[in-house]
Enzyme design. Structure first.
Site, mmCIF file in Angstrom:
data_model
loop_
_atom_site.group_PDB
_atom_site.id
_atom_site.type_symbol
_atom_site.label_atom_id
_atom_site.label_comp_id
_atom_site.label_asym_id
_atom_site.label_seq_id
_atom_site.Cartn_x
_atom_site.Cartn_y
_atom_site.Cartn_z
ATOM 1 N N GLY B 131 -30.265 -27.684 -26.620
ATOM 2 C CA GLY B 131 -29.307 -26.726 -27.185
ATOM 3 C C GLY B 131 -29.563 -26.448 -28.653
ATOM 4 O O GLY B 131 -30.653 -26.692 -29.161
ATOM 5 N N ASP B 170 -33.989 -31.510 -28.396
ATOM 6 C CA ASP B 170 -34.901 -32.285 -27.554
ATOM 7 C C ASP B 170 -36.337 -31.738 -27.547
ATOM 8 O O ASP B 170 -37.290 -32.507 -27.404
ATOM 9 C CB ASP B 170 -34.354 -32.420 -26.124
ATOM 10 C CG ASP B 170 -34.142 -31.079 -25.445
ATOM 11 O OD1 ASP B 170 -34.251 -30.040 -26.125
ATOM 12 O OD2 ASP B 170 -33.877 -31.066 -24.231
ATOM 13 N N GLU B 219 -36.407 -21.037 -31.446
ATOM 14 C CA GLU B 219 -35.661 -20.817 -30.209
ATOM 15 C C GLU B 219 -36.418 -19.873 -29.274
ATOM 16 O O GLU B 219 -36.004 -18.751 -29.020
ATOM 17 C CB GLU B 219 -34.253 -20.314 -30.519
ATOM 18 C CG GLU B 219 -33.323 -21.422 -30.969
ATOM 19 C CD GLU B 219 -33.139 -22.531 -29.923
ATOM 20 O OE1 GLU B 219 -33.352 -22.272 -28.722
ATOM 21 O OE2 GLU B 219 -32.781 -23.650 -30.327
ATOM 22 N N HIS B 222 -34.697 -18.078 -26.299
ATOM 23 C CA HIS B 222 -33.807 -16.944 -26.523
ATOM 24 C C HIS B 222 -34.516 -15.770 -27.201
ATOM 25 O O HIS B 222 -33.863 -14.856 -27.705
ATOM 26 C CB HIS B 222 -32.549 -17.408 -27.260
ATOM 27 C CG HIS B 222 -31.847 -18.477 -26.488
ATOM 28 N ND1 HIS B 222 -31.054 -18.197 -25.393
ATOM 29 C CD2 HIS B 222 -31.919 -19.829 -26.568
ATOM 30 C CE1 HIS B 222 -30.639 -19.340 -24.861
ATOM 31 N NE2 HIS B 222 -31.152 -20.342 -25.549
ATOM 32 N N CYS B 232 -28.299 -14.246 -19.909
ATOM 33 C CA CYS B 232 -28.656 -15.629 -20.253
ATOM 34 C C CYS B 232 -27.373 -16.432 -20.432
ATOM 35 O O CYS B 232 -26.325 -15.880 -20.744
ATOM 36 C CB CYS B 232 -29.483 -15.622 -21.535
ATOM 37 S SG CYS B 232 -29.988 -17.257 -22.100
ATOM 38 N N CYS B 239 -33.181 -12.750 -22.463
ATOM 39 C CA CYS B 239 -33.816 -13.958 -23.009
ATOM 40 C C CYS B 239 -34.862 -14.484 -22.016
ATOM 41 O O CYS B 239 -34.631 -14.482 -20.798
ATOM 42 C CB CYS B 239 -32.784 -15.054 -23.242
ATOM 43 S SG CYS B 239 -31.512 -14.618 -24.434
ATOM 44 N N GLU B 241 -35.529 -17.479 -21.339
ATOM 45 C CA GLU B 241 -34.925 -18.547 -20.546
ATOM 46 C C GLU B 241 -34.234 -18.024 -19.293
ATOM 47 O O GLU B 241 -34.232 -18.685 -18.251
ATOM 48 C CB GLU B 241 -33.927 -19.315 -21.417
ATOM 49 C CG GLU B 241 -33.397 -20.556 -20.759
ATOM 50 C CD GLU B 241 -32.482 -21.367 -21.671
ATOM 51 O OE1 GLU B 241 -32.997 -21.996 -22.606
ATOM 52 O OE2 GLU B 241 -31.257 -21.358 -21.436
#
Lengths: 382, 382
Positions: B131, B170, B219, B222, B232, B239, B241
């Site tokens: 995140g 992470d 990021e 995104h 997203c 995005c 993701e």
């Protein structure tokens, strides 16, 4: 490029005053720095007569040349970065490299004549070209300004001029110009996105132009914004450039203006499209608006991956206000991380080719400094 | 984390042997380094008895914890980076932050028990969460593992454990783990793209994890790959993701598997989809194949803007071989700069959560080194 006291220099560099005194006395001896009366407000160091240091403007002269699709611009700079001459020539599309080398020689001749020096008095020539440039080797893999691929530009220009030549991508030089002379002087991390015939990006990280591990640098224009999307002049599909560059607008302009195409060149076509949009043609406006939305998407991607302190929009095409209208800038804000406490700072600098030429001059000054004084210096070849 | 002679150290750091001798004797006195018999092949320095230096493994112990959507993993490391204990707990979706702090305390208790030390013996705890994480402040703006926004994780964890706590995204920790323990040890610039429940990226530039000017980092997940594209979980559209993460696959899996949804969780659904694809279900295969093409597009974008020496694909979801099939890797090659002389190096490391926990441990070791020895050290808070 102004004056600075030794004390201030020591504080800014985080070194001892004694070290500054030693280092600068060498540079004064070599003629690169001069002492000048201390400017008001600066403080004396160790009871000496209050003096400041200034770069010796006359120590060297360099030339910076920017090739583009519209015109080629050259400047001569003194060693303090002041412009001492300027020249330009209209561009001829995709000329053979040999012809462009002759254009270069004429431009160098012109700026030297204006500056009252001979070409042999130049310490270095810096050249900026759009396209894929290998800064370290001086080779141009591909550029729209050349009618050939894989041009050994630094070598060919150096052989013709009898001068050391250093080459870089024009967007890197726009970033270097902002770093030396513009908004980037006080920033450690910023990005310059250039929109001219193509879309480029120069990136400064930790006060230096970032060129990537292989020296190919940052190719924002060829990042993909749609899977199997619009055809780009690089031959791939879905590149950001294929939605926002001159030729992308021209492609739709043919439809919007109901032109057969062929007889009207790309740049002129875009100028006519812009005039139509300004006159209220809704279809023409929609073309710019869509390009603006794609540009916003690309800028948001830059902010999402590089998180710069400032993003500068630069280049000739920034005259097209549709591309950086309030809605576009607002759209960038709506496409970056929601977690950002502050919206990204975006500035528009429609400075054009002269900025690129100054960047090429800064590149040349960096190379001279690197060679004569030693040590890595921003803008010098790897 | 092995042995090195003083002479080799001087050469690698580009400092004088005398300076190495001075600096290391301090570190030996403080108990951070020990002398060991010289390994064969290394050379003696100044006629001393042939010894090498080794990090004193027993100087400190730290813990690294990685939170994820599937399970939470903790390791204890000695000061040389060796794993001395490991523990894990299954994850509970979007648990309140207070519950997750209790999970953390239990995991720390488990690794300490296994390592035969008390929690108070730990010098530092490092935590990795997916995140939007502000590494400098230790705040988690948003994470799928917490049932709340804007969690002051470092502060809350530190208060509960009575230990100094440092926090990072992470994906940054996957990059840090590769830098300390993996393929990145010999590289200055590389990228790690992690695919788990979401898509993350950690970037190492000049041997350090790059976090951007505002500390929000990189990021990639995104960045937008389609204007007004798929929705997203961040609330924005298009995005990357939203095309490659678990929940993107799950969205189409509902259609492909003709499921009503709701009763089957995201992860299980994707596992079933994968089993279907492996069993020959062409629709299920097409879902993975499309996600793989988008992943290829995203990886090509990373290479086009960062030009890394190596790109590592990491994370639990790299088990899905469709995502990194030969065609996918080939597609990356077809979407990067045609000017690149060599195709980008891409490696697949399906190491999963243990890697992230080791990265969190490296972050903790960096913070200890920074605090006890001084000077900026990779992984330490800004």
């Amino acid at each position: 490029m102004g004056e600075v006291s030794r004390g201030q220099l020591a504080r800014e560099l985080g070194v001892s005053p004694a070290s500054v005194t030693t280092q600068t006395s060498e540079l004064i001896e070599q003629g690169y720095l001069t002492e000048v009366p201390l400017v008001p407000g600066a403080e004396p160091l160790r009871g000496r007569p209050p003096v400041a240091l200034r770069v010796a403007a006359g120590a060297h002269a360099v030339a910076g040349v920017k090739f583009s699709m519209r015109k080629h611009v050259a400047v001569a700079l003194d060693f303090a970065g002041n412009q001492i001459a300027e020249a330009c020539e209209p561009a001829r599309d995709r000329a053979p490299p040999g012809d462009q080398i002759e254009v270069l020689a004429r431009l160098i001749g012109s700026v030297c004549a204006e500056a009252g020096i001979g070409p042999g008095d130049l310490a270095q020539v810096g050249i900026g070209v759009p396209g894929f440039v290998d800064h370290a080797s001086g080779r141009v893999h591909w550029s729209p300004v050349f009618g050939a691929r894989d041009v050994d530009l630094a070598q060919a220009a150096s052989a013709r001029l009898g001068l050391p030549v250093i080459v870089d991508n024009d967007a890197n030089l726009a970033a270097l110009a902002e770093l030396w002379f513009g908004s980037g002087r006080t920033l450690s991390d910023f990005a310059v996105v250039t929109l001219e015939h193509g879309l480029g990006m120069g990136l400064v990280l930790n006060h230096r132009v970032f060129r990537g591990a292989l020296g190919l640098g940052v190719e924002l224009g060829h990042t993909k914004v749609e899977l199997d999307g619009a055809l780009c002049r690089c031959g791939q599909r879905g590149c950001l450039e294929a939605y926002v560059a001159d030729y992308a607008l021209a492609r739709e302009a043919h439809v919007a203006l109901d032109l057969a195409g062929g007889s009207v060149g790309g740049a002129d076509l875009v100028e006519r499209l812009y005039a139509e949009a300004k006159a209220g043609n809704a279809v023409a406006q929609s073309i710019f608006r869509r390009a603006g939305r794609y540009l916003a998407l690309g800028l948001a991607n830059v902010i999402n991956v590089f998180d710069p302190e400032l993003l500068i929009l630069s280049g000739e095409r920034m005259r097209y206000d549709y591309l950086h209208a309030q809605e576009t800038i607002a759209e960038v804000g709506g496409s970056v991380l929601p977690a950002r406490a502050t919206p990204p700072r975006i500035e528009v600098h429609a400075w054009g080719d002269l900025l690129g030429a100054h960047g090429a001059g800064a590149l040349a000054l960096g190379a001279v400094t690197d060679r004569r004084i030693g040590g890595p210096f921003e803008g010098a070849a790897a």
